[in-house]
Write an enzyme that holds these catalytic residues in place. Structure first.
Site, PDB file in Angstrom:
ATOM      1  N   ASP A  49      42.481  36.933  35.629  1.00 15.28           N
ATOM      2  CA  ASP A  49      41.256  37.736  35.526  1.00 15.28           C
ATOM      3  C   ASP A  49      41.302  38.642  34.296  1.00 15.28           C
ATOM      4  O   ASP A  49      40.322  39.329  33.980  1.00 15.28           O
ATOM      5  CB  ASP A  49      40.979  38.524  36.815  1.00 15.28           C
ATOM      6  CG  ASP A  49      42.078  39.528  37.147  1.00 15.28           C
ATOM      7  OD1 ASP A  49      43.120  39.537  36.461  1.00 15.28           O
ATOM      8  OD2 ASP A  49      41.888  40.301  38.111  1.00 15.28           O
ATOM      9  N   SER A  50      42.428  38.603  33.546  1.00 17.90           N
ATOM     10  CA  SER A  50      42.480  39.262  32.233  1.00 17.90           C
ATOM     11  C   SER A  50      41.391  38.704  31.316  1.00 17.90           C
ATOM     12  O   SER A  50      41.051  39.320  30.314  1.00 17.90           O
ATOM     13  CB  SER A  50      43.860  39.057  31.591  1.00 17.90           C
ATOM     14  OG  SER A  50      44.232  37.689  31.621  1.00 17.90           O
ATOM     15  N   ASP A  88      43.167  33.188  39.345  1.00 17.74           N
ATOM     16  CA  ASP A  88      43.190  34.528  39.955  1.00 17.74           C
ATOM     17  C   ASP A  88      42.002  34.739  40.873  1.00 17.74           C
ATOM     18  O   ASP A  88      40.874  34.356  40.536  1.00 17.74           O
ATOM     19  CB  ASP A  88      43.095  35.588  38.848  1.00 17.74           C
ATOM     20  CG  ASP A  88      44.418  36.263  38.556  1.00 17.74           C
ATOM     21  OD1 ASP A  88      45.355  36.142  39.367  1.00 17.74           O
ATOM     22  OD2 ASP A  88      44.501  36.925  37.495  1.00 17.74           O
ATOM     23  N   LYS A 118      46.013  33.109  42.880  1.00 17.43           N
ATOM     24  CA  LYS A 118      46.900  34.281  42.813  1.00 17.43           C
ATOM     25  C   LYS A 118      46.106  35.495  43.260  1.00 17.43           C
ATOM     26  O   LYS A 118      44.924  35.617  42.932  1.00 17.43           O
ATOM     27  CB  LYS A 118      47.421  34.491  41.386  1.00 17.43           C
ATOM     28  CG  LYS A 118      48.244  35.775  41.238  1.00 17.43           C
ATOM     29  CD  LYS A 118      49.025  35.831  39.941  1.00 17.43           C
ATOM     30  CE  LYS A 118      48.245  36.295  38.740  1.00 17.43           C
ATOM     31  NZ  LYS A 118      47.647  37.647  38.851  1.00 17.43           N
ATOM     32  N   GLU A 120      46.583  39.960  44.013  1.00 11.25           N
ATOM     33  CA  GLU A 120      47.413  41.139  43.780  1.00 11.25           C
ATOM     34  C   GLU A 120      47.659  41.908  45.081  1.00 11.25           C
ATOM     35  O   GLU A 120      46.789  41.934  45.957  1.00 11.25           O
ATOM     36  CB  GLU A 120      46.717  42.079  42.783  1.00 11.25           C
ATOM     37  CG  GLU A 120      46.564  41.483  41.399  1.00 11.25           C
ATOM     38  CD  GLU A 120      45.934  42.457  40.397  1.00 11.25           C
ATOM     39  OE1 GLU A 120      45.740  43.645  40.730  1.00 11.25           O
ATOM     40  OE2 GLU A 120      45.642  42.001  39.274  1.00 11.25           O
ATOM     41  N   GLU A 187      54.916  42.406  37.543  1.00  2.71           N
ATOM     42  CA  GLU A 187      54.368  42.929  36.282  1.00  2.71           C
ATOM     43  C   GLU A 187      54.719  44.391  36.061  1.00  2.71           C
ATOM     44  O   GLU A 187      54.633  45.209  36.987  1.00  2.71           O
ATOM     45  CB  GLU A 187      52.831  42.779  36.282  1.00  2.71           C
ATOM     46  CG  GLU A 187      52.196  43.377  35.011  1.00  2.71           C
ATOM     47  CD  GLU A 187      50.734  43.036  34.788  1.00  2.71           C
ATOM     48  OE1 GLU A 187      50.149  42.318  35.617  1.00  2.71           O
ATOM     49  OE2 GLU A 187      50.191  43.486  33.756  1.00  2.71           O
TER      50      GLU A 187
HETATM   51  O1  KIV Z   1      45.183  38.260  34.709  1.00  2.00           O
HETATM   52  C1  KIV Z   1      46.248  37.942  34.173  1.00  2.00           C
HETATM   53  O2  KIV Z   1      46.296  37.441  33.040  1.00  2.00           O
HETATM   54  C2  KIV Z   1      47.479  38.168  34.922  1.00  2.00           C
HETATM   55  C3  KIV Z   1      48.771  38.076  34.171  1.00  2.00           C
HETATM   56  C4  KIV Z   1      48.900  39.242  33.293  1.00  2.00           C
HETATM   57  C5  KIV Z   1      49.925  37.888  35.068  1.00  2.00           C
HETATM   58  O3  KIV Z   1      47.434  38.448  36.077  1.00  2.00           O
END
Ligand code: KIV
Length: 269
Positions: A49-50, A88, A118, A120, A187
């Site tokens: 989600d970055s 994510d 994924k 969090e 992280e």
């Molecule tokens: O969103 C993302 O790119 C991430 C990584 C930094 C692990 O969660």
């Protein structure tokens, strides 16, 4: 004439089996062309989600939607053949209840064809992770610095500077692994704490700003290539494409302005 066998993607059990073995290589990608370049070198590709900050110019990952993740997940699946693709779950798509998480994770897997999601969070997300895994959704965990919680954490802060907090961080990782996560991203935590987490759980840890002793590493591709504006301090740049891209754009603009840009007569001669 024999038909070529399709390339098989790396699977969740293959990643889980790499605990303590050859380090797992992973990078983010958000588009088909970038996924195609990363594919041959990575064990898994994360559609993180970055992308909200890197691609869409958002101030944080908070505004990223499920539809954005699905669109980029589809692009990355089309661009890659071999690496496992993990997508994510964005903020607000899984925290409310295990049922909400299942509904949205099923959409991600069903509409993209990716191998896993994924999410969090540590101990508090363990019941949700168990609920998803029991229903056939492979889950990668994410503990330590969790960017979706930065409003609560007070910013992007390295975790574990105070040794008194270590036990809680380790418990987070243990609970996520016990709930059935097949790997856990660690992280932004102090190196000795990251090492303790790696030793405490039986599934691979994937470090980012953590420790070289993690079972694998991940970086945001655009950060690593020097393409993003604000790069976290822990990122080692393996390229400097930002200035090179700007130079190429400036060269193009100058060629247009001084009419040295090739016209049809040169190109199609
Ligand atoms: O969103 C993302 O790119 C991430 C990584 C930094 C692990 O969660």
């Amino acid at each position: 004439m024999s038909a070529q066998a399709p390339i098989k993607r790396i699977t969740v059990p293959q990643i889980a089996d790499r605990k303590g073995g050859t380090p797992i290589v992973s990078l983010t990608a958000y588009t088909a062309p970038m996924a195609a370049m990363v594919d041959a070198h990575s064990d898994f590709i994360l559609v993180g989600d970055s992308l909200g900050m890197v691609i869409h110019g958002l101030p944080s990952t908070i505004g990223v939607t499920l539809d954005m993740m699905i669109l980029h997940g589809q692009a990355v699946m089309r661009g890659s053949q071999r690496a496992m693709v993990v997508v994510d779950m964005p903020f607000g798509s899984y925290e409310e209840s295990p049922q909400q998480a299942f509904r949205n994770a099923a959409r991600i897997i069903g509409e993209t064809g990716c191998g896993a999601v994924k999410l969090e969070g540590g101990t508090r997300m363990a019941p949700t992770i168990a609920f998803l895994v029991e229903r056939g959704i492979p889950v990668m965990g994410h503990v330590g610095l969790t960017p979706q919680s930065t409003n609560v954490m007070g910013g992007f802060k390295t975790q574990g500077r105070d040794e008194a907090t270590w036990a809680a961080h380790i418990q987070d990782a243990v609970d996520v692994a016990d709930a059935g996560a097949f790997a856990v991203v660690v992280e932004g935590v102090m190196e000795p704490l990251a090492d303790r987490i790696t030793d405490a759980i039986s599934v691979p840890t994937i470090g980012i700003g953590a420790s070289a002793r993690c079972d694998g590493q991940i970086l945001v591709l655009d950060d690593m290539l020097g393409l993003s504006g604000r790069i976290p301090r822990f990122v080692k740049k393996f390229g400097d494409l930002g200035p090179r891209t700007e130079d190429a754009i400036a060269e193009y603009a100058a060629a247009v302005r001084d009419r040295s840009f090739p016209g049809d007569e040169q190109v199609y001669r």
